[in-house]
Enzyme design. Structure first.
Site, short mmCIF file in Angstrom:
data_model
loop_
_atom_site.label_atom_id
_atom_site.label_comp_id
_atom_site.label_asym_id
_atom_site.label_seq_id
_atom_site.Cartn_x
_atom_site.Cartn_y
_atom_site.Cartn_z
N GLN A 1 0.82 -1.21 0.00
CA GLN A 1 0.00 0.00 0.00
C GLN A 1 0.86 1.26 0.00
OE1 GLN A 1 -2.41 0.54 3.55
NE2 GLN A 1 -3.99 1.60 2.41
N GLY A 2 0.49 2.23 -0.82
CA GLY A 2 1.15 3.53 -0.86
C GLY A 2 0.17 4.64 -0.57
N TYR A 3 -0.18 4.79 0.69
CA TYR A 3 -1.11 5.84 1.11
C TYR A 3 -0.39 6.91 1.93
CZ TYR A 3 -5.74 4.02 -0.26
OH TYR A 3 -6.86 3.65 -0.95
N SER A 4 0.06 6.54 3.14
CA SER A 4 0.63 7.52 4.07
C SER A 4 1.91 8.13 3.53
CB SER A 4 0.93 6.86 5.42
OG SER A 4 -0.26 6.42 6.05
N GLU B 1 -10.47 -2.00 4.98
CA GLU B 1 -9.31 -2.14 5.86
C GLU B 1 -9.72 -2.04 7.32
OE1 GLU B 1 -4.85 -0.20 6.55
OE2 GLU B 1 -6.39 0.95 5.50
N ASN C 1 -7.42 5.80 15.87
CA ASN C 1 -8.68 5.64 16.60
C ASN C 1 -9.32 6.97 16.94
OD1 ASN C 1 -8.16 2.95 16.38
ND2 ASN C 1 -8.14 2.51 18.57
#
Length: 387
Positions: free
Chosen positions: A127-130, A245, A373
């Protein structure tokens, strides 16, 4: 609402339990039980191929894409039994994250190209999100993708990329319109990790393990055909993926397995001449977390029941993510307490010391990734209270 399993569902559970007992390799099971991740990539790939050969490679996919077509209850039971038997995880980045996006928003050509290779385990996805400075505030991402004929040219940096050192492909959020509002200028790209210009830099975790990376893109050329959905509409894909997710992070199967291990550890640990499990304070703390886990399981079953009636989950995904991560963290905290001074050894005798201490340190991240959270509580407030 009847949350009890039907006789047919219980028979299915027994079928899964028997299959896993017969086909899960002993060496893989032993490493998972000990928390030994020295061969994690090979173990995950091998288990995926075993499941795929049996027709169970994607229990959450519809039949039209090669999945089992099982309902949510059977998926739940399958994952519970696999976790209880110390089977390795099925890699979620491909099966549970990018695959649903490709099914929903991808072209027929993309579906035919990528989905079978996810299913048989030949493609490992990450995954390449953050990004540095763009984690929970994902819409502020800065990695750019500029159109150049039949390609996008990608430049930027991704952070907290899990297991990318084993990956064949990465799905990325990139900014294709820097002048649009943050969520409106983002696109969803599929990028071959072998493309020139991609560089990984390991990020060592608190326990010294190599699980995550920073990923650097330097003039990486990506075919326009690897764009999923429309240009500048990637935020829709991102939200769809994050819903999957967050529900998966609930990890009820893992929590049930670790709770059973905690009870055994407490029964074997001796404090002041008696088993720790007989200490009323510690026993009460185990009972409390067991009750919370049972409540989470009932909530999950309620979500499954609602989805069976074609009701899309709303804030429940965030609720499951919050409570699931907090409960598993609390269980690992109690495991370390059960070890007492032995926890300081870290490499102590048996499997309990390295596994419990390693999990305790590694799982501090659970309440942060997938949207912290705190962010999940904001989502719940907005959806329920309409703030």
């Amino acid at each position: 609402m009847d949350l009890n399993f039907s006789p047919e569902e219980l028979a299915f559970r027994d079928e899964v339990r028997a299959f896993v007992a017969a086909h899960l390799p002993d060496d893989i099971q032993g490493r998972v039980r000990r928390g030994d991740e020295s061969q994690v990539a090979d173990d995950i790939r091998r288990w995926q191929k075993i499941l795929h050969a049996h027709g169970w490679g994607a229990v959450m996919w519809p039949r039209e894409f090669g999945g089992t077509g099982w309902d949510k209850t059977r998926q739940f039971l399958f994952e519970i039994e696999c976790a209880a038997a110390d089977a390795p995880i099925q890699l979620p980045f491909g099966l549970k994250m990018v695959a649903p996006v490709i099914m929903r928003y991808g072209t027929p050509e993309q579906q035919q190209r990528f989905l079978p290779r996810i299913l048989d385990g030949s493609h490992w996805w990450c995954q390449g999100y953050s990004e540095p400075g763009s984690g929970s505030d994902l819409a502020s991402l800065k990695t750019r993708a500029e159109r150049d004929g039949d390609h996008y040219v990608v430049n930027g940096q991704k952070a907290w990329n899990t297991l990318g050192q084993h990956a064949d492909w990465i799905f990325c959020l990139v900014r294709t319109d820097p002048d649009a509002k943050p969520q409106r200028g983002i696109s969803f790209l599929l990028i071959d990790m072998r493309t020139p210009g991609i560089r990984l830099q390991p990020t060592r975790l608190l326990d010294g393990t190599y699980e995550v990376n920073e990923v650097f893109f330097d003039n990486v050329r990506v075919p326009v055909g690897n764009l999923v959905g429309e240009e500048n509409a990637g935020w829709t894909c991102a939200k769809f993926l994050l819903g999957h997710e967050r529900t998966n992070i609930a990890g009820i199967g893992a929590s049930r397995r670790e709770l059973a291990r905690l009870r055994r550890m407490a029964a074997e640990a001796v404090r002041d001449g008696r088993p720790l499990a007989e200490d009323p304070v510690f026993a009460a703390r185990i009972a409390q977390v067991a009750l919370e886990l049972r409540a989470l399981e009932v909530t999950n079953l309620r979500v499954i029941f609602a989805e069976a009636r074609q009701q899309a989950p709303g804030p429940e995904a965030s609720m499951l993510k919050i409570r699931g991560t907090e409960i598993l963290q609390r269980i690992t905290e109690l495991q370390v307490e059960a070890l007492g001074a032995r926890a300081l050894e870290y490499e102590g005798d048996g499997e309990d010391v390295p596994r419990a201490v390693g999990q305790y340190m590694n799982l501090r991240k659970l309440s942060i990734y997938g949207g912290s959270n705190e962010i999940q509580r904001n989502i719940i407030a907005q959806m329920v209270l309409q703030l």
